[in-house]
Design a protein around this motif. Structure first.
Motif, short mmCIF file in Angstrom:
data_model
loop_
_atom_site.label_atom_id
_atom_site.label_comp_id
_atom_site.label_asym_id
_atom_site.label_seq_id
_atom_site.Cartn_x
_atom_site.Cartn_y
_atom_site.Cartn_z
N ARG A 42 0.82 -1.22 0.00
CA ARG A 42 0.00 0.00 0.00
C ARG A 42 0.85 1.26 0.00
N THR A 43 1.98 1.22 0.69
CA THR A 43 2.80 2.42 0.87
C THR A 43 4.19 2.30 0.27
N GLY A 44 4.63 1.08 -0.02
CA GLY A 44 6.00 0.88 -0.48
C GLY A 44 7.00 0.79 0.66
N GLU A 45 6.53 0.80 1.90
CA GLU A 45 7.44 0.73 3.06
C GLU A 45 8.09 -0.65 3.14
N ARG A 180 5.12 -4.43 -7.32
CA ARG A 180 4.18 -3.40 -6.86
C ARG A 180 3.62 -2.62 -8.04
N HIS A 181 4.45 -2.28 -9.00
CA HIS A 181 3.96 -1.59 -10.19
C HIS A 181 3.01 -2.49 -10.99
N MET A 182 3.32 -3.75 -11.09
CA MET A 182 2.45 -4.67 -11.80
C MET A 182 1.06 -4.68 -11.17
N LEU A 183 1.03 -4.64 -9.85
CA LEU A 183 -0.22 -4.70 -9.10
C LEU A 183 -1.06 -3.45 -9.29
N TYR A 184 -0.44 -2.27 -9.20
CA TYR A 184 -1.21 -1.02 -9.18
C TYR A 184 -1.28 -0.31 -10.54
N ASP A 185 -0.30 -0.51 -11.41
CA ASP A 185 -0.33 0.19 -12.69
C ASP A 185 -1.31 -0.44 -13.68
N TYR A 186 -1.44 -1.76 -13.64
CA TYR A 186 -2.33 -2.46 -14.57
C TYR A 186 -3.18 -3.49 -13.82
N PRO A 187 -4.03 -3.01 -12.91
CA PRO A 187 -4.82 -3.95 -12.09
C PRO A 187 -5.79 -4.80 -12.91
N GLU A 188 -6.18 -4.30 -14.10
CA GLU A 188 -7.13 -5.05 -14.92
C GLU A 188 -6.52 -6.33 -15.48
N TYR A 189 -5.18 -6.42 -15.49
CA TYR A 189 -4.52 -7.63 -15.98
C TYR A 189 -3.97 -8.50 -14.85
N TYR A 190 -3.99 -7.98 -13.64
CA TYR A 190 -3.32 -8.67 -12.54
C TYR A 190 -3.94 -10.03 -12.23
N ASN A 191 -5.23 -10.20 -12.54
CA ASN A 191 -5.90 -11.47 -12.24
C ASN A 191 -5.25 -12.65 -12.95
N LEU A 192 -4.48 -12.40 -14.01
CA LEU A 192 -3.79 -13.49 -14.71
C LEU A 192 -2.92 -14.30 -13.76
N PHE A 193 -2.28 -13.61 -12.81
CA PHE A 193 -1.30 -14.27 -11.96
C PHE A 193 -1.94 -15.13 -10.87
N ASN A 242 -7.60 -5.13 4.89
CA ASN A 242 -7.10 -3.90 4.29
C ASN A 242 -5.60 -3.93 4.02
N GLU A 243 -4.97 -5.04 4.33
CA GLU A 243 -3.51 -5.12 4.21
C GLU A 243 -3.11 -5.94 2.99
N ARG A 244 -2.04 -5.48 2.33
CA ARG A 244 -1.47 -6.24 1.21
C ARG A 244 0.05 -6.21 1.36
N ILE A 245 0.64 -7.39 1.27
CA ILE A 245 2.08 -7.56 1.46
C ILE A 245 2.70 -8.17 0.21
N LEU A 279 -3.49 4.42 1.04
CA LEU A 279 -2.90 3.88 -0.18
C LEU A 279 -2.12 4.96 -0.92
N GLN A 280 -0.87 4.67 -1.20
CA GLN A 280 -0.01 5.57 -1.97
C GLN A 280 0.50 4.81 -3.19
N LYS A 281 -0.25 4.89 -4.26
CA LYS A 281 0.11 4.13 -5.46
C LYS A 281 1.42 4.65 -6.04
N PRO A 282 2.22 3.77 -6.61
CA PRO A 282 3.47 4.23 -7.24
C PRO A 282 3.16 5.05 -8.48
#
Length: 504
Positions: A42-45, A180-193, A242-245, A279-282
């Motif tokens: 969520r934050t990149g921390e 992280r970029h794969m997850l947030y930049d193109y969420p419409e394709y992420y379900n492939l994984f 609400n958490e994603r790791i 949430l702080q998207k990249p």
């Protein structure tokens, strides 16, 4: 003399010891280095890291970048999911893991994406690169440019699939950033994984990460990788509430050991991450120094500026004249019918102006307004000050003469310049047209052929086919004027039809 025979058990022990010294010990000494990172998606921390900046072999984690660029190309219109890609002999000859594509075969781009994401097919990954950039080398350069734009500062790519090659290196930190970029930049394709299996055009394929997806609660991706030099690698993501790791491991000793370690790291991440975080998207990648589109920028404030009041004395004759006008207006108001707001007399207007300027008491003005039948109007302080600044100026009079009102000279304010959008082109608004063709396929083929022939000036240019009433234009876009002119001169020297295309 009687010779004693060695016992079979002794022979077995000897053989086992020899194998241990010759095979097992060297493999142990050559075991791939271990590296790991845990990140709050969520934050990149960073929640945990070990050897996270050590450059190692990424293996098939490479395909995350291949797929990221494929998604980017589809969204930018470089290619469509339904485009038929012709498989080259080079792509078909890639070693396993592979889909089993044949040289000369045509397959939809969407199936290449599925095969690379789910099956981790090397032939599909190479075909994606060739479809977008014409050659594996050109695509690898694009991969490295994209990596730098994403902030993956210690990553260099040499191929699209991740098989071991000199200089093809990345880090646990960079691959976590990639995930992280794969997850947030193109969420419409992420379900492939997260698919356990999928149809890849020629056959159904199973997910190489299906064991972790089935065993770990909340896991939904992302990508596995293995070569002898890299060990067992994995970038995994899981969501709970609400958490994603995101957890990344390089150098696992086996699939089982790697998955166990990743599960431990994910557990660690969920324990250390705050239950709630904004949430702080990249940021999406920035290419060629072009900034992200700017918000509207104002050169100066649109609020009216308060002008200073004049210190000029008010002539007593004006006060007397104004009072007479007020008395006459009040007397007439008691006999006349109720007036509409549009019928306000000039005398009332003069009285209002005088009251605003402080010449007559405010209660007198209120009485006048009540007599006119006009409801009081709430006026902003800035508007009042603007009105005061425009009141008539007094002209000097001779003794005994009536004062004459003169219209104040209004100084025209300079027009406020408003910039609605900053340019993001960076000068890359030119292109090159290499002809009009009867079909989209022939235009795309011409673009690929031309790109291969003129990589020096067209490498990195956007290939775009534009449909016209009489055919399909084959264009290279995103060039500066100088690079477009140079490309055309070089192509013309090869007898290739070419003309530059300026900004529209």
């Amino acid at each position: 003399m009687k010779v004693r025979r060695a016992l079979p058990a002794r022979y077995g022990l000897f053989v086992f010891a020899a194998l241990w010294m010759i095979v097992i010990l060297p493999l142990t000494a050559m075991a791939a280095p271990y590296a790991a990172m845990v990140m709050d998606a969520r934050t990149g921390e960073v929640l945990h890291s070990r050897n996270a900046d050590t450059r190692l072999h990424p293996a098939s984690l490479t395909k995350m970048m291949t797929l990221y660029i494929a998604f980017e190309a589809v969204e930018r219109g470089e290619i469509s999911l339904d485009t038929k890609v012709k498989i080259s002999r080079f792509a078909a000859s890639e070693p396993p893991s592979k889909l089993g594509l044949k040289s000369g075969q045509r397959i939809a781009f969407r199936y290449l994406i599925r095969a690379a994401a789910v099956k981790s097919a090397n032939d599909a990954a190479t075909a994606i690169g060739e479809a977008l950039e014409g050659s594996e080398a050109a695509f690898a350069r694009r991969m490295t440019r994209t990596a730098k734009a994403l902030g993956m500062t210690r990553t260099t790519f040499k191929n699209a699939h991740g098989l071991t090659e000199s200089g093809h290196l990345s880090t646990a930190r960079d691959m976590s950033i990639m995930g992280r970029h794969m997850l947030y930049d193109y969420p419409e394709y992420y379900n492939l994984f997260s698919r356990q299996s999928t149809h890849a055009g020629v056959r159904n394929v199973s997910n190489t990460n299906r064991r972790l997806l089935s065993a770990y609660r909340g896991a939904d991706g992302i990508k596995t990788g293995y070569t002898r030099a890299a060990g067992f690698n994995l970038v995994a993501s899981a969501e709970r509430g609400n958490e994603r790791i995101i957890a990344t491991v390089f150098g696992g000793t086996s699939t089982t050991a790697r998955n166990k370690r990743v599960a431990e790291l994910l557990d660690m991440g969920f324990k250390r991450a705050p239950s709630r975080a904004r949430l702080q998207k990249p940021h999406m990648p920035v290419y060629n120094g072009q900034p992200a589109p700017a918000e509207t920028v104002l050169a100066s404030s649109l609020r009216p500026r308060v002008r200073p009041l004049t210190d000029a004395p008010v002539d007593p004759l004006l006060i007397a004249k104004t009072n007479e006008a007020i008395t006459a207006a009040l007397a007439g108001a008691s006999e006349a019918p109720e007036a509409t707001p549009a019928a306000v007399t000039p005398a009332a207007q003069a009285a209002a102006a005088a009251s605003t300027a402080g010449i007559i008491p405010a209660d007198t003005t209120a009485a006048l307004v009540a007599a006119q039948g006009t409801p009081p109007v709430q006026v902003d302080e800035v508007e009042i000050e603007e009105f005061i600044s425009l009141r008539p100026a007094l002209r000097p009079t001779e003794a005994g003469a009536e004062p004459v009102l003169q219209e104040a000279a209004v100084t025209e304010e300079p027009e406020i310049e408003i910039v609605t959008r900053l340019s993001t082109s960076g000068g890359h608004q030119w292109g090159v047209n290499v002809g009009r063709y009867p079909s989209r396929y022939s235009a795309e083929r011409a673009l690929v052929t031309t790109a291969l022939a003129e990589m020096a000036t067209l490498d990195g240019a956007l290939r775009k086919v534009v449909k016209r009433p009489t055919g399909f234009d084959a264009n290279f876009l995103g060039l500066t004027r100088e690079s477009a002119d140079l490309a055309c001169r070089r192509l013309s020297a090869r007898n290739v039809s070419c003309q530059t295309v300026g900004p529209s």
